[in-house]
Design an enzyme around this catalytic site. Structure first.
Site, PDB file in Angstrom:
ATOM      1  N   SER A   1      29.812 -29.931  15.062  1.00 42.84           N
ATOM      2  CA  SER A   1      28.789 -31.013  14.873  1.00 42.84           C
ATOM      3  C   SER A   1      27.788 -30.841  13.715  1.00 42.84           C
ATOM      4  O   SER A   1      27.577 -29.886  13.268  1.00 42.84           O
ATOM      5  CB  SER A   1      27.840 -30.700  16.360  1.00 42.84           C
TER       6      SER A   1
ATOM      7  N   HIS B   1      20.262 -34.966   6.868  1.00 41.24           N
ATOM      8  CA  HIS B   1      19.198 -35.796   6.279  1.00 41.24           C
ATOM      9  C   HIS B   1      18.754 -35.530   5.025  1.00 41.24           C
ATOM     10  O   HIS B   1      18.768 -34.532   4.510  1.00 41.24           O
ATOM     11  CB  HIS B   1      17.933 -35.251   7.443  1.00 41.24           C
TER      12      HIS B   1
ATOM     13  N   HIS C   1      25.713 -38.448  10.833  1.00 42.44           N
ATOM     14  CA  HIS C   1      26.414 -37.714  11.824  1.00 42.44           C
ATOM     15  C   HIS C   1      27.767 -37.448  12.085  1.00 42.44           C
ATOM     16  O   HIS C   1      28.396 -38.604  11.822  1.00 42.44           O
ATOM     17  CB  HIS C   1      25.809 -38.174  13.228  1.00 42.44           C
TER      18      HIS C   1
ATOM     19  N   ASN D   1      30.652 -35.516  14.807  1.00 45.13           N
ATOM     20  CA  ASN D   1      31.253 -34.137  15.529  1.00 45.13           C
ATOM     21  C   ASN D   1      32.666 -34.658  16.218  1.00 45.13           C
ATOM     22  O   ASN D   1      33.004 -35.737  16.341  1.00 45.13           O
ATOM     23  CB  ASN D   1      30.395 -34.103  16.501  1.00 45.13           C
ATOM     24  N   THR D   2      33.358 -33.575  16.259  1.00 43.95           N
ATOM     25  CA  THR D   2      34.675 -33.625  17.054  1.00 43.95           C
ATOM     26  C   THR D   2      34.789 -32.460  17.887  1.00 43.95           C
ATOM     27  O   THR D   2      34.119 -31.544  17.786  1.00 43.95           O
ATOM     28  CB  THR D   2      35.827 -33.581  16.172  1.00 43.95           C
ATOM     29  N   ARG D   3      35.298 -32.611  19.199  1.00 40.13           N
ATOM     30  CA  ARG D   3      35.450 -31.617  20.151  1.00 40.13           C
ATOM     31  C   ARG D   3      36.654 -31.826  20.865  1.00 40.13           C
ATOM     32  O   ARG D   3      37.200 -32.658  21.265  1.00 40.13           O
ATOM     33  CB  ARG D   3      34.174 -31.691  21.057  1.00 40.13           C
TER      34      ARG D   3
ATOM     35  N   HIS E   1      33.129 -47.615   6.825  1.00 44.50           N
ATOM     36  CA  HIS E   1      34.165 -47.953   7.947  1.00 44.50           C
ATOM     37  C   HIS E   1      35.696 -48.171   7.468  1.00 44.50           C
ATOM     38  O   HIS E   1      36.298 -47.951   8.219  1.00 44.50           O
ATOM     39  CB  HIS E   1      33.608 -49.555   8.374  1.00 44.50           C
TER      40      HIS E   1
ATOM     41  N   HIS F   1      15.674 -48.828  24.337  1.00 45.84           N
ATOM     42  CA  HIS F   1      14.200 -49.261  24.139  1.00 45.84           C
ATOM     43  C   HIS F   1      13.573 -49.661  23.063  1.00 45.84           C
ATOM     44  O   HIS F   1      12.405 -49.940  23.164  1.00 45.84           O
ATOM     45  CB  HIS F   1      13.438 -47.903  24.798  1.00 45.84           C
TER      46      HIS F   1
ATOM     47  N   GLY G   1      23.292 -24.120  28.856  1.00 43.52           N
ATOM     48  CA  GLY G   1      22.773 -22.820  28.326  1.00 43.52           C
ATOM     49  C   GLY G   1      23.153 -22.561  26.731  1.00 43.52           C
ATOM     50  O   GLY G   1      22.984 -21.348  26.371  1.00 43.52           O
TER      51      GLY G   1
END
Length: 297
Positions: free
Chosen positions: A119, A123, A133, A135-137, A167, A197, A280
């Site tokens: 991850s 900034h 940003h 991430n891969t998992r 892109h 929001h 956790g």
């Protein structure tokens, strides 16, 4: 599905570590090469590396990882590149969330899981240089396995050519596997990285996928590796182009307000943040994505 995927898990975990090492080296090289501009007088940034641990309910080994964070560099105001491999049993809330997403049977009778990934959130010092940003998992339970991740660009001051480049690199790497991947995962990113929001996206998008299981582990692993490989050629040229652009206090103010939007999204909507805290994992590692400074109007 049983524990026969030991080798596949090891290969995935090793790849995420390899990708982490490549990115850390590339980012420190960017710091070394920043010899002009208003931040050139600062020491070249270096990553501080610390081990992280996942807390299990019974105190048993539950895995962990490495948190690598650079603060106050010439190019990066704050960047984190974390890897982790965690395992154990999912709690009831995590079981319910997983079952709702995947429709996985048997989670209550056998709630074991294993997850590994990388991850990254960066900034930037220069407001004209976009945050990013990635991430891969890989995720495994005795009932299913899948891959997920992606990357998205988050400029506070938008440049159409930067968006197009980012892109285009994503599309090239997706097209190596399936011509339908890029439009599908671009649309998913547009939906996923939307801030309801605020009625807007948090950035200019990229690609996002989750629960990816074609039934062919080798093909899916090859694809998720290319998702990771796309990151540096998509992001570094944009950074090199913008890092010396002059900025003023109004530009910095625009950046800080946009970072507020980024923080709102990650704290309210992001799946990875919720999963990490609920299972956790080290809270500092989970919340590494938050910017060093932000403001709200």
């Amino acid at each position: 599905m049983t524990d026969q995927m030991t080798d596949e898990k090891a290969r995935a975990s090793a790849w995420f570590r390899e990708l982490r090492d490549q990115i850390v080296a590339a980012f420190e090289a960017l710091e070394d090469s920043q010899t002009t501009g208003p931040t050139a007088h600062l020491p070249a940034g270096r990553f501080e590396v610390s081990e992280t641990k996942r807390a299990s309910a019974d105190g048993s080994d539950a895995g962990g990882g490495l948190m690598s964070v650079m603060r106050g560099g010439r190019v990066f105001e704050k960047v984190g590149v974390n890897i982790s491999t965690v395992y154990g049993e999912l709690g009831e809330r995590a079981q319910a969330a997983m079952a709702a997403r995947k429709g996985i049977p048997g989670m209550k009778s056998d709630p074991r899981f294993w997850a590994s990934g990388i991850s990254l959130v960066a900034h930037m010092q220069n407001p004209h240089s976009p945050a990013v940003h990635m991430n891969t998992r890989m995720f495994w339970t005795p009932h299913a396995w899948w891959f997920g991740g992606g990357s998205d660009l988050n400029p506070c001051i938008e440049y159409d050519e930067d968006t197009a480049h980012f892109h285009a690199v994503q599309k090239t790497h997706c097209d190596r596997h399936d011509a339908g991947f890029y439009p599908r995962f671009k649309a998913w990113a547009d939906e996923y990285f939307y801030v309801p929001h605020r009625g807007r996206a948090r950035g200019v998008g990229g690609i996002f996928l989750d629960d990816h299981n074609s039934g062919n582990w080798e093909a899916d692993f090859a694809f998720i590796q290319d998702v990771g490989r796309a990151f540096l050629p998509a992001f570094v040229p944009v950074t090199e182009k913008r890092r010396n652009t002059p900025w003023d206090e109004a530009d910095k103010d625009t950046q800080l307000v946009h970072r507020g939007l980024y923080a709102e999204y990650n704290l309210v909507y992001d799946r990875g943040t919720k999963f990490g805290l609920e299972t956790g994992h080290d809270a500092n590692a989970v919340l590494m994505s938050l910017p060093p400074l932000a403001k709200w109007i």
